[in-house]
Motif scaffolding. Sequence first.
Motif, short mmCIF file in Angstrom:
data_model
loop_
_atom_site.label_atom_id
_atom_site.label_comp_id
_atom_site.label_asym_id
_atom_site.label_seq_id
_atom_site.Cartn_x
_atom_site.Cartn_y
_atom_site.Cartn_z
N ASN A 1 -3.22 -4.11 -7.39
CA ASN A 1 -2.55 -4.31 -6.11
C ASN A 1 -3.00 -5.60 -5.44
OD1 ASN A 1 -2.46 -3.60 -2.93
ND2 ASN A 1 -0.73 -2.69 -4.04
N ALA B 1 -6.08 0.51 -9.67
CA ALA B 1 -4.92 0.31 -8.78
C ALA B 1 -5.24 -0.70 -7.69
CB ALA B 1 -4.48 1.64 -8.17
N VAL B 2 -6.45 -0.66 -7.13
CA VAL B 2 -6.86 -1.62 -6.10
C VAL B 2 -6.86 -3.04 -6.67
CG1 VAL B 2 -8.80 -2.41 -4.69
CG2 VAL B 2 -8.16 -0.01 -4.67
N PHE C 1 0.83 2.42 -3.76
CA PHE C 1 -0.18 3.47 -3.86
C PHE C 1 0.42 4.88 -3.84
CE2 PHE C 1 -3.37 0.23 -3.09
CZ PHE C 1 -4.38 0.67 -3.92
N ARG D 1 0.83 -1.19 0.00
CA ARG D 1 0.00 0.00 0.00
C ARG D 1 0.87 1.26 0.00
NH1 ARG D 1 -2.57 -4.49 -0.52
NH2 ARG D 1 -2.00 -5.13 1.54
N ARG E 1 -5.10 7.42 2.92
CA ARG E 1 -3.70 6.98 2.82
C ARG E 1 -2.97 6.95 4.17
NH1 ARG E 1 -2.86 10.85 -2.23
NH2 ARG E 1 -4.23 9.75 -3.66
N GLN F 1 -8.01 4.75 -9.36
CA GLN F 1 -7.86 4.19 -8.02
C GLN F 1 -8.42 2.77 -7.94
OE1 GLN F 1 -9.74 7.11 -5.52
NE2 GLN F 1 -7.87 8.34 -5.37
N GLY G 1 -6.63 -2.47 0.07
CA GLY G 1 -6.47 -1.35 -0.86
C GLY G 1 -7.55 -0.31 -0.69
N ALA H 1 0.67 5.00 -7.55
CA ALA H 1 -0.62 4.85 -8.23
C ALA H 1 -1.63 5.91 -7.83
CB ALA H 1 -1.19 3.45 -7.96
N SER H 2 -1.41 6.61 -6.75
CA SER H 2 -2.37 7.61 -6.29
C SER H 2 -1.83 9.03 -6.39
CB SER H 2 -2.77 7.32 -4.84
OG SER H 2 -3.40 6.08 -4.75
N TYR I 1 -7.11 1.54 2.55
CA TYR I 1 -6.05 2.56 2.42
C TYR I 1 -6.59 3.84 1.80
CZ TYR I 1 -1.50 4.58 1.30
OH TYR I 1 -0.41 5.41 1.22
N LEU I 2 -7.39 3.69 0.75
CA LEU I 2 -7.96 4.88 0.10
C LEU I 2 -8.98 5.58 1.00
CD1 LEU I 2 -8.39 3.53 -3.54
CD2 LEU I 2 -6.63 5.09 -2.69
#
Length: 99
Positions: free
Chosen positions: A43, A39-40, A22, A18, A76, A36, A68, A25-26, A71-72
């Motif tokens: 990941n 990305a999840v 991320f 993460r 974060r 996003q 994931g 990716a974020s 985390y979002l």
Amino acid sequence: MIVLVVIFSPICEELIFRGIFFSYASTNQYNHRNYQMIAVVINSLIFASVHVDANWEPYYTLMGSILGITYLLAKRDIRMNILVHMGTNLAVFALAAMS
């Protein structure tokens, strides 16, 4: 063994999967909701691939997706993911010990 599974592994895995993943990716150019979610998915597939030997375990893909999204949603904050990951590993470890 319990220290490795419940404390050390979740910290290392969350910082890698993460934290590092991320953080790229974020970034602002990928901050759109569609990126996003992609990305999840990516990941979670990578997370699952390092947790299995020869058999694909859907549990790890699901857990990677949950972590994931967590985390979002936690904006974060990696500490939330580490706690969720530790709790999950502790529960699995306890269930395995009881069997």
